[in-house]
Design an enzyme around this catalytic site. Sequence first.
Site, PDB file in Angstrom:
ATOM      1  CG  HIS A 161      -1.966  -1.090   1.171  1.00  0.00           C
ATOM      2  ND1 HIS A 161      -2.277  -1.847   2.235  1.00  0.00           N
ATOM      3  CD2 HIS A 161      -3.228  -0.741   0.218  1.00  0.00           C
ATOM      4  CE1 HIS A 161      -2.649  -2.599   1.808  1.00  0.00           C
ATOM      5  NE2 HIS A 161      -4.224  -2.358   0.806  1.00  0.00           N
ATOM      6  CB  CYS A 248      -2.801  -2.463   8.539  1.00  0.00           C
ATOM      7  SG  CYS A 248      -1.888  -2.040   7.416  1.00  0.00           S
TER       8      CYS A 248
HETATM    9  C1  CIR Z   1      -3.989  -7.665   3.199  1.00  0.00           C
HETATM   10  O1  CIR Z   1      -2.931  -8.187   2.400  1.00  0.00           O
HETATM   11  O2  CIR Z   1      -5.002  -7.333   2.319  1.00  0.00           O
HETATM   12  C2  CIR Z   1      -4.081  -7.982   4.294  1.00  0.00           C
HETATM   13  N1  CIR Z   1      -2.691  -9.243   4.329  1.00  0.00           N
HETATM   14  C3  CIR Z   1      -2.611  -7.058   4.813  1.00  0.00           C
HETATM   15  C4  CIR Z   1      -3.375  -5.618   4.743  1.00  0.00           C
HETATM   16  C5  CIR Z   1      -2.473  -4.282   5.574  1.00  0.00           C
HETATM   17  N2  CIR Z   1      -3.148  -3.167   5.298  1.00  0.00           N
HETATM   18  C6  CIR Z   1      -2.734  -2.232   5.208  1.00  0.00           C
HETATM   19  O3  CIR Z   1      -1.438  -2.051   5.055  1.00  0.00           O
HETATM   20  N3  CIR Z   1      -2.959  -1.058   4.997  1.00  0.00           N
END
Ligand code: CIR
Length: 267
Positions: A161, A248
């Site tokens: 991200h 997150c």
């Molecule tokens: C994903 O790949 O969507 C999750 N394993 C990790 C999401 C992390 N979120 C973020 O960086 N905002």
Amino acid sequence: MPRIAITREVSENVHSCELTHLAREKIDYERAAAQHREYKACLVELGCQLLSLPGAPELPDCVFVEDIAVVLDEVAIITRPGAASRRPETPALQRALEPFRQLLFVREPGLLDGGDVLVVGHDIYVGRSTRTNAPGIAQLIHLLESFPYNVRDVDFHSCLHLKSAVTAIGERTLLIQEDWVSRDAFDGVELIAVDPAEPHGGNALRIGETVVYPTGFDRTRARMEAHGFEVRTVAQSELAKAEGGVTCGSLVFDSDAATISKARGAT
Ligand code: CIR
């Protein structure tokens, strides 16, 4: 104005999370849950009132609430996450946010992950990524047309991200991993670069005057402190294996005391 942090419990199936850049490693659920409790306690100590939603076994990534909504002072946008497995995470967040903000929605074919949306005052930077596509960005711009924001898209690479590479640690100060995103994308702000030895150190969460930051990035932490920032560290090793960072795990925003207490009482 009182501040609320919406969080969601770690799924017991977090080991089946989405992964993009990291190889799958064993994630210790108990340890991940304990680290998430420590993170929530830190948010409370920093003055947030917590609204903690239950996790769900069928939603391995549900702890990462940041991706499901973009909450601004005037309105909240419920995203359409880029990973299909994460789209069923949205109804619980929609219900949780309804008391606080007018809700707007990203619709098919738009894709948008909140982790790609960096809000710096009235400037909103949106990363083009594997999770956020051009229709998603166009819809965000359209949805916010009548609100006082300047939305622009940003290219980056090598991480999941935009906010894996750059985050706001002050009103006009960003922490940036310049190998993954160019400093030229950001005008009129102070930039603090992560230490070259700590490439994954770009994700920090600003709560008021404090920066919540993962343990293990001591050099970058020292850089922030040298610029006068107060940094509080939290252990994040287990959720980092799921490609999660400190931004997150929560949606933090201001709301009036009555709405917060009603919403917390209702869960
Ligand atoms: C994903 O790949 O969507 C999750 N394993 C990790 C999401 C992390 N979120 C973020 O960086 N905002």
